[in-house]
Design a protein around this motif. Structure first.
Motif, short mmCIF file in Angstrom:
data_model
loop_
_atom_site.label_atom_id
_atom_site.label_comp_id
_atom_site.label_asym_id
_atom_site.label_seq_id
_atom_site.Cartn_x
_atom_site.Cartn_y
_atom_site.Cartn_z
N ALA A 33 5.82 3.56 -4.45
CA ALA A 33 5.65 2.39 -3.58
C ALA A 33 6.15 1.13 -4.28
O ALA A 33 6.80 0.28 -3.65
N ARG A 36 9.94 1.17 -4.04
CA ARG A 36 10.42 0.84 -2.70
C ARG A 36 10.30 -0.65 -2.42
O ARG A 36 11.23 -1.28 -1.91
N SER A 64 2.10 -6.44 -1.40
CA SER A 64 3.14 -5.72 -0.64
C SER A 64 3.11 -4.23 -0.98
O SER A 64 3.28 -3.39 -0.10
N GLU A 67 0.18 -2.63 0.78
CA GLU A 67 0.50 -2.42 2.20
C GLU A 67 1.40 -1.21 2.37
O GLU A 67 1.22 -0.42 3.30
N GLU A 68 2.38 -1.07 1.49
CA GLU A 68 3.29 0.07 1.54
C GLU A 68 2.52 1.38 1.32
O GLU A 68 2.76 2.37 2.00
N ASP A 70 -0.62 1.88 2.05
CA ASP A 70 -1.40 2.13 3.27
C ASP A 70 -0.53 2.74 4.36
O ASP A 70 -0.95 3.68 5.04
N LYS A 71 0.68 2.22 4.53
CA LYS A 71 1.59 2.77 5.53
C LYS A 71 1.92 4.22 5.22
O LYS A 71 1.96 5.07 6.11
N THR A 72 2.18 4.51 3.96
CA THR A 72 2.53 5.86 3.54
C THR A 72 1.36 6.81 3.77
O THR A 72 1.54 7.92 4.26
N GLU A 73 0.15 6.35 3.42
CA GLU A 73 -1.04 7.17 3.62
C GLU A 73 -1.27 7.46 5.11
O GLU A 73 -1.56 8.58 5.49
N LEU A 74 -1.11 6.43 5.95
CA LEU A 74 -1.33 6.62 7.38
C LEU A 74 -0.31 7.57 7.98
O LEU A 74 -0.66 8.42 8.80
N SER A 75 0.95 7.45 7.57
CA SER A 75 1.97 8.33 8.13
C SER A 75 1.78 9.77 7.65
O SER A 75 2.01 10.71 8.40
N SER A 76 1.33 9.96 6.41
CA SER A 76 1.11 11.33 5.93
C SER A 76 -0.10 11.95 6.62
O SER A 76 -0.11 13.15 6.90
#
Length: 84
Positions: A33, A36, A64, A67-68, A70-76
């Motif tokens: 993260a 990225r 940042s 947040e990245e 969190d996005k990765t966790e939610l999508s997985s």
């Protein structure tokens, strides 16, 4: 390692030491993260070199990264639910 602002700052901006390398190996998601975010991050101060970042820049970077993560966790998690 918990995903906190201080931990992200220490991981990304810390000195190259064996302990830091070990932390990177133990936290591949956080490290990924950081990588990225670093590609597109623009600090509030406008400073281009990461080694010259102000404290506020480092905090903004860490937020940042979180947040990245969190996005990765939610999508997985969403993908896992779709597979079930």
């Amino acid at each position: 390692m918990k995903p906190t602002v201080n931990n992200v700052i220490n991981l990304w901006f810390g000195a190259e030491t064996p302990i830091r390398e070990y932390k990177i190996k133990l936290n591949p998601k956080m490290w990924a993260a950081c990588q990225r975010v670093s590609q597109s991050f623009t600090p509030p101060s406008g400073i281009k070199q990461a080694d010259l970042y102000r404290k506020s820049d480092k905090i903004a970077f860490a937020k940042s990264v979180l947040e990245e993560l969190d996005k990765t966790e939610l999508s997985s998690k969403a993908t896992a639910y779709e597979l079930a």
